[in-house]
Design an enzyme around this catalytic site. Structure first.
Site, PDB file in Angstrom:
ATOM      1  N   THR A  15     -18.460  16.679  20.214  1.00  0.00           N
ATOM      2  CA  THR A  15     -17.547  17.636  19.600  1.00  0.00           C
ATOM      3  C   THR A  15     -16.194  17.627  20.295  1.00  0.00           C
ATOM      4  OG1 THR A  15     -19.446  19.019  19.017  1.00  0.00           O
ATOM      5  CG2 THR A  15     -17.268  20.054  18.944  1.00  0.00           C
ATOM      6  N   TYR A  66     -30.100  14.740  26.287  1.00  0.00           N
ATOM      7  CA  TYR A  66     -29.667  14.940  24.894  1.00  0.00           C
ATOM      8  C   TYR A  66     -30.304  13.883  24.002  1.00  0.00           C
ATOM      9  CZ  TYR A  66     -26.158  15.348  21.084  1.00  0.00           C
ATOM     10  OH  TYR A  66     -25.515  15.506  19.884  1.00  0.00           O
ATOM     11  N   LYS A  93     -31.649  18.964  24.935  1.00  0.00           N
ATOM     12  CA  LYS A  93     -30.929  19.290  23.704  1.00  0.00           C
ATOM     13  C   LYS A  93     -31.533  18.394  22.631  1.00  0.00           C
ATOM     14  CE  LYS A  93     -26.511  19.027  21.299  1.00  0.00           C
ATOM     15  NZ  LYS A  93     -25.104  18.523  21.323  1.00  0.00           N
TER      16      LYS A  93
END
Length: 366
Positions: free
Chosen positions: A109, A195, A223
């Site tokens: 992001t 992740y 995550k």
């Protein structure tokens, strides 16, 4: 001098001298030798001394495990492509005021993939320096190169980040054993979140790998972007999980045992995402936010978020390529969604507006 003396090598330990059998005893002006590498030339998992063992100001891994709302923070830019730190600081303050407990700096992001490592570490250090006493700073120091991941993670902890985010090696994929070795190379440095996002890496991190990594004292959790059933599999085995999917985070939290979410949408509405994470089941609010979440992810993240923050006046309409804004009809749709949810629930204090194509700056070189 004592240090030099303790590290000097005796030549006879490194070289073997010999004379060919056929050589004349009188032809001994030349010396023939075979070089043998010193044993100290290769040390497994060796890190430079910058990885201090001082623990006074280190973050306890349990502090990371307790986080519920983690914002994957956007990186705003100036028209010349440099970081707009004024806009960035304002956005982080909005996250803190909205109830976010941590930010991930330089993630997908935040467009860490478009940063040099100098930019990356500078932004982590800046965030720690300005906000480290008010919010946890998680630096995305993962890489598909173990060497780069080690170096970046050492630097990230050296500038004060509280935890690291690590992705599995992508594109140049590896075996399960290779993934374990990759992650173990960085887990020794400090708290870390692993992740798993197969849609981006094209390789799932299977549960057996995660269970192996969970034995490390610095393993904070996962995550996870695969979905509810995978999350439940981990939570049933006492592994901390954050949902990586905003559209699933409410149910993951309250029905499948996730600790919280690593959220993109919270860049825009931290208070409302906080309500989903902190205040129990709220299916009506979750349904109300779904049109916004679907709008954000109609194209790969962070295209929607970058467009939205520009229209809210929180970030300049500057894009580093290959990202480009959503088309005009989608920008008009965003204004409608904001009004339906309520402008007061979104970050910033300017009126939401529809930007024209010419308002955006697209940068290939910066």
């Amino acid at each position: 001098m004592s240090t030099l003396t303790s590290h000097k090598l005796c030549l006879k330990d490194s070289f073997t001298f010999s004379r060919p059998r056929s050589a004349s005893p009188y032809a001994c002006n030349r010396v023939y030798f075979r070089w043998r590498s010193p044993q100290a030339a290769a040390i497994a998992n060796f890190h430079l001394p910058m990885r201090s063992y001082e623990v006074k100001n280190r973050t306890n891994v349990d502090d990371i495990k307790a986080l519920r709302l983690i914002t994957a923070i956007k990186t705003p830019y100036l028209p010349d492509g440099r970081f707009d730190l004024e806009a960035y600081d304002a956005l982080v303050n909005m996250q803190i005021n909205g109830g976010a407990e941590a930010v991930i700096v330089g993630g997908t992001t935040g467009e860490g993939q478009l940063m040099s490592w100098d930019e990356h570490i500078m932004l982590i250090g800046h965030t720690v320096n300005c906000f480290g006493s008010r919010i946890k700073v998680i630096g995305n120091t993962g890489s598909n190169s173990t060497r780069e991941a080690i170096h970046a993670t050492e630097q990230g902890f050296a500038v004060g980040m509280h935890a690291a985010l690590h992705i599995n090696p992508y594109y140049g994929k590896t075996s399960n054993e290779g993934m374990i070795a990759h992650f173990e190379s960085v887990l020794s440095m400090g708290p870390a979140i692993v992740y798993n996002v197969p849609s981006r890496t094209s390789q799932d991190i299977p549960p057996q790998v995660m269970h192996s990594l969970a034995q490390s004292t610095n393993f904070a959790g996962v995550k996870e972007c695969v979905g509810h059933e995978r999350i439940k599999q981990y939570t049933d085995n006492k592994i901390v999980v954050w949902s990586g999917n905003d559209d699933q985070c409410h149910d993951s939290r309250w029905l499948y045992g996730a600790t919280g979410v690593v959220s993109v949408t919270s860049n825009l509405i931290p208070g409302l995402i906080g309500q989903l994470m902190f205040k129990g089941k709220n299916s009506s609010l979750n349904a109300k936010l779904m049109p916004l979440i679907e709008w954000l992810f109609q194209e790969p993240n962070p295209i929607g978020l970058n467009t939205a923050l520009a229209q809210l006046g929180v970030a300049r309409p500057v894009f580093r390529l290959p990202y480009v804004p959503l088309p005009l009809e989608k920008r008009i749709e965003f204004v409608r969604i904001v009004k339906e949810i309520g402008r007061e629930n979104f970050v910033g204090d300017k009126d939401v507006q529809v930007l024209d194509d010419d308002d955006f700056i697209l940068l290939g070189r910066y």
